[in-house]
Scaffold this active site. Sequence first.
Site, mmCIF file in Angstrom:
data_model
loop_
_atom_site.group_PDB
_atom_site.id
_atom_site.type_symbol
_atom_site.label_atom_id
_atom_site.label_comp_id
_atom_site.label_asym_id
_atom_site.label_seq_id
_atom_site.Cartn_x
_atom_site.Cartn_y
_atom_site.Cartn_z
ATOM 1 N N TYR A 241 0.815 -1.094 -0.021
ATOM 2 C CA TYR A 241 0.144 -0.059 0.139
ATOM 3 C C TYR A 241 0.952 1.260 0.015
ATOM 4 O O TYR A 241 0.656 2.198 -0.775
ATOM 5 C CB TYR A 241 -0.805 0.078 1.202
ATOM 6 C CG TYR A 241 -1.868 1.336 1.378
ATOM 7 C CD1 TYR A 241 -2.754 1.566 0.437
ATOM 8 C CD2 TYR A 241 -1.198 2.165 2.492
ATOM 9 C CE1 TYR A 241 -3.366 2.772 0.523
ATOM 10 C CE2 TYR A 241 -2.055 3.505 2.399
ATOM 11 C CZ TYR A 241 -2.845 3.639 1.739
ATOM 12 O OH TYR A 241 -3.746 4.942 1.924
ATOM 13 N N GLU B 90 -11.442 5.586 4.826
ATOM 14 C CA GLU B 90 -10.814 6.381 5.656
ATOM 15 C C GLU B 90 -11.964 6.601 6.875
ATOM 16 O O GLU B 90 -11.476 6.656 8.078
ATOM 17 C CB GLU B 90 -10.349 7.816 5.301
ATOM 18 C CG GLU B 90 -9.069 7.586 4.469
ATOM 19 C CD GLU B 90 -7.701 7.441 5.037
ATOM 20 O OE1 GLU B 90 -7.704 7.178 6.395
ATOM 21 O OE2 GLU B 90 -6.786 7.126 4.540
ATOM 22 N N TRP C 64 -5.242 1.510 10.333
ATOM 23 C CA TRP C 64 -5.363 1.191 9.018
ATOM 24 C C TRP C 64 -5.156 -0.029 8.502
ATOM 25 O O TRP C 64 -5.776 -0.504 7.615
ATOM 26 C CB TRP C 64 -4.486 2.303 8.081
ATOM 27 C CG TRP C 64 -4.593 2.407 6.634
ATOM 28 C CD1 TRP C 64 -3.601 2.250 5.871
ATOM 29 C CD2 TRP C 64 -5.789 2.620 6.124
ATOM 30 N NE1 TRP C 64 -4.165 2.238 4.590
ATOM 31 C CE2 TRP C 64 -5.424 2.605 4.480
ATOM 32 C CE3 TRP C 64 -6.933 3.085 6.146
ATOM 33 C CZ2 TRP C 64 -6.307 3.154 3.579
ATOM 34 C CZ3 TRP C 64 -8.052 3.466 5.234
ATOM 35 C CH2 TRP C 64 -7.615 3.332 3.944
#
Length: 193
Positions: free
Chosen positions: A24, A46, A54
Amino acid sequence: MSAPQTDRVRCGWAAGGDPLYQAYHDEEWGVPLHDERGLFELLCLEGAQAGLAWITILRKRESYRSAFLGFAPERVAAMSDSELEERLTDPGIVRNRLKVFAARKNARAFLEVQAEHGSFDRYLWNWVDGEPVRNAWTERDQLPAKTPLSEGIGRDLKKRGFTFVGPTIVYAYLQATGVINDHVVSCFRYGAT
């Protein structure tokens, strides 16, 4: 995402550890994004991440894509209450009622922004005159959690009917979409974005 190379200098949060996190970081985070579907997806993800790590969301990303119809804003905006209730039984996503229903609310607001500005991309990138903000941090600890830019965008998004768009979430969104380049200067991605 491809397998990350292990011999590269990365931002501290992506160095060592989970290959998904590294991929990522290497391929997406901080890369200027202009694709409408991608911008909507990251806005939803988000928001779903609020209060969580995350990596939790990254691991559930494919399930989110399935649950929310590939993050096509038009399709998500048209989801019924019963469809959203069904998503609350899906162990592949974070089953938080406010976050699940926020996807539809944000899709509707997203479509209104598109109608007003021609695209969400144009709306978002207009905040920085179309050019990424390039910071020059040397240490991870220097990165802010929010800035006047994320506060301003967050206020405007809330006024437009979006939810889960506080200044910290918006700052993470700006980093993810490449509006802000927060790779530390020693990271191999710093000069590449």
